[in-house]
Design an enzyme around this catalytic site. Structure first.
Site, PDB file in Angstrom:
ATOM      1  N   CYS A 146      -1.078   6.567   9.709  1.00 47.99           N
ATOM      2  CA  CYS A 146       0.175   5.992  10.204  1.00 47.99           C
ATOM      3  C   CYS A 146      -0.110   4.755  11.057  1.00 47.99           C
ATOM      4  O   CYS A 146      -0.915   4.791  11.986  1.00 47.99           O
ATOM      5  CB  CYS A 146       0.898   7.050  11.031  1.00 47.99           C
ATOM      6  N   CYS A 168       3.583   8.530   0.704  1.00 49.52           N
ATOM      7  CA  CYS A 168       4.063   7.567   1.699  1.00 49.52           C
ATOM      8  C   CYS A 168       4.197   6.225   0.996  1.00 49.52           C
ATOM      9  O   CYS A 168       3.199   5.671   0.513  1.00 49.52           O
ATOM     10  CB  CYS A 168       3.088   7.473   2.866  1.00 49.52           C
ATOM     11  N   GLY A 217       6.771  -2.103   5.979  1.00 47.86           N
ATOM     12  CA  GLY A 217       8.141  -2.605   6.011  1.00 47.86           C
ATOM     13  C   GLY A 217       9.116  -1.696   6.734  1.00 47.86           C
ATOM     14  O   GLY A 217       8.818  -0.544   7.051  1.00 47.86           O
ATOM     15  N   CYS A 254       6.306  -7.152   7.056  1.00 49.03           N
ATOM     16  CA  CYS A 254       7.393  -6.621   7.889  1.00 49.03           C
ATOM     17  C   CYS A 254       7.862  -7.718   8.840  1.00 49.03           C
ATOM     18  O   CYS A 254       7.053  -8.479   9.372  1.00 49.03           O
ATOM     19  CB  CYS A 254       6.907  -5.405   8.675  1.00 49.03           C
ATOM     20  N   CYS A 308       1.354  -1.418  15.356  1.00 46.68           N
ATOM     21  CA  CYS A 308       1.348  -1.218  13.900  1.00 46.68           C
ATOM     22  C   CYS A 308       0.725  -2.419  13.203  1.00 46.68           C
ATOM     23  O   CYS A 308       1.114  -3.570  13.443  1.00 46.68           O
ATOM     24  CB  CYS A 308       2.782  -1.016  13.408  1.00 46.68           C
ATOM     25  N   GLU A 356       0.828  -1.205   0.000  1.00 46.25           N
ATOM     26  CA  GLU A 356       0.000   0.000   0.000  1.00 46.25           C
ATOM     27  C   GLU A 356       0.862   1.256   0.000  1.00 46.25           C
ATOM     28  O   GLU A 356       1.941   1.290   0.590  1.00 46.25           O
ATOM     29  CB  GLU A 356      -0.945  -0.003   1.209  1.00 46.25           C
ATOM     30  N   SER A 406      11.430   6.133  14.621  1.00 43.91           N
ATOM     31  CA  SER A 406      10.196   5.836  15.350  1.00 43.91           C
ATOM     32  C   SER A 406      10.591   5.446  16.768  1.00 43.91           C
ATOM     33  O   SER A 406      11.010   4.319  17.016  1.00 43.91           O
ATOM     34  CB  SER A 406       9.442   4.681  14.663  1.00 43.91           C
ATOM     35  N   LEU A 407      10.439   6.369  17.681  1.00 40.52           N
ATOM     36  CA  LEU A 407      10.955   6.164  19.037  1.00 40.52           C
ATOM     37  C   LEU A 407       9.863   5.644  19.969  1.00 40.52           C
ATOM     38  O   LEU A 407       9.946   4.528  20.469  1.00 40.52           O
ATOM     39  CB  LEU A 407      11.537   7.485  19.559  1.00 40.52           C
ATOM     40  N   CYS A 461       6.253  -4.555  15.875  1.00 44.03           N
ATOM     41  CA  CYS A 461       5.813  -3.432  16.704  1.00 44.03           C
ATOM     42  C   CYS A 461       4.339  -3.628  17.054  1.00 44.03           C
ATOM     43  O   CYS A 461       3.514  -3.876  16.173  1.00 44.03           O
ATOM     44  CB  CYS A 461       6.027  -2.111  15.968  1.00 44.03           C
TER      45      CYS A 461
END
Length: 354
Positions: free
Chosen positions: A347, A115, A173, A122, A129, A92, A228-229, A126
């Site tokens: 996101c 984006c 990913g 992936c 996500c 996507e 990405s923290l 996480c």
């Protein structure tokens, strides 16, 4: 006999092939321009080549174009596309138009951001996500990433009469686990014999692969880097981002300092505020201390719920206090509101769903 993907060849390899097949070497430059500057998806389009030359190419090579399988438009103007790859896999990509009232008032063209995805699925898991709940099937090659940019640029022009202005590698990913192809795609997008876009308009986002962040520094990349923290202590970050167990905050901090020393590029930290998890003033204090290691800005991102997880977005008052604390410390803070949430385009929501 299976045809070779012509976009796997570089300019030198293409020239060698033409020479070995009795053609003049300059034909390679013509073909290269058709592929990467004009985004041709068939040899028939290469009209400055003779018919026999086009037939020779067609006999030996193929172009494997990405196609739009499905397209959805959000109420806020965001457009999500499901792209079908040559082998049937889906990824996507999203067109995010910034239709600010101030821009309209000042007659300023809206910013158009693409984006793009770098992997089918992936390998990181996480917890917040949607892509992290998928298996990683394979990496995208450079041409497949490039094709997403071309397709989304076309959508921007068709729907808003404005070309792309920015690209973020924040789709499906982990870009730094597809390092070679991601950097090659950036080269195709930014080079004078490609799309000619400035690398400063490109941001590559990583969950934090310290070794590859250092490699970016060694390669002196010109694009922007985002981390990405989402938590600035190891205990909390381990819970939501298992990659932190092998890439601790101390290791990541050292890698980011190395990257900045090599490139001089300011880091962007992405931080989702989860309700009652990482949204206290203590968390803000830890974030401030961590980000002091390098020149940085912080993007506070609105959480976008997914079916697989039970996280909630923090409340507005807590967000304001959190952002205010950082601003009082002199940190540049941007609060990013969700775009395309109603079509699962925001996101953390990309998962190749139809």
């Amino acid at each position: 006999m299976e045809k070779q993907d012509i976009r796997k060849l570089n300019a030198v390899q293409l020239k060698d092939w033409f020479t070995k097949n009795g053609e003049q070497g300059f034909r390679a430059k013509q073909v290269h321009e058709w592929l990467w500057k004009k985004s041709a998806l068939s040899f028939e389009q290469m009209t400055n080549l003779s018919l026999p030359t086009r037939e020779l190419l067609n006999t030996n090579f193929e172009i494997r174009p990405l196609t739009v399988d499905q397209q959805q438009r959000s109420n806020d103007g965001t457009i999500k596309s499901s792209f079908k790859l040559y082998d049937g896999n889906l990824v996507e990509g999203v067109l995010i138009p910034s239709l600010h009232h101030d821009d309209i008032e000042r007659d300023v063209a809206p910013r158009m951001t693409a984006c793009v995805s770098s992997q089918v699925g992936c390998s990181l898991t996480c917890k917040f996500c949607a892509t992290g709940y998928m298996d990683r099937k394979r990496n995208l090659d450079a041409a497949e990433i490039y094709d997403q940019v071309v397709a989304i640029d076309r959508q921007a022009k068709e729907n808003y009469d404005v070309p792309l202005s920015n690209i973020v590698y924040m789709g499906m990913g982990e870009p730094l686990l597809n390092y070679k192809n991601v950097l090659e795609s950036v080269d195709r997008i930014t080079s004078a014999d490609g799309l000619g876009m400035s690398p400063k308009r490109i941001t590559v986002s990583t969950a934090g692969i310290a070794k590859m962040i250092r490699q970016l520094g060694d390669d002196a990349v010109k694009f922007n880097l985002a981390l990405s923290l989402h938590a600035a202590n190891d205990l909390k970050r381990d819970q939501i981002m298992p990659i932190n167990e092998s890439n601790t905050l101390e290791v990541l901090g050292d890698a980011l300092s190395y990257f900045y020393k090599k490139t001089g590029t300011r880091i962007t930290f992405e931080y989702i505020l989860f309700y009652n998890f990482n949204d206290t003033l203590q968390d803000a204090q830890e974030l401030w201390k961590f980000t002091k290691r390098v020149p940085a800005k912080i993007n506070i991102i609105e959480y976008n719920p997914i079916a697989e997880a039970n996280f909630k977005n923090t409340d507005p008052q807590t967000l304001d206090k959190f952002a205010g604390f950082l601003e009082n410390k002199g940190v540049t803070v941007n609060v990013r509101r969700s775009r395309g949430k109603d079509i699962d385009a925001a996101c953390g929501q990309l998962a190749g769903k139809k």
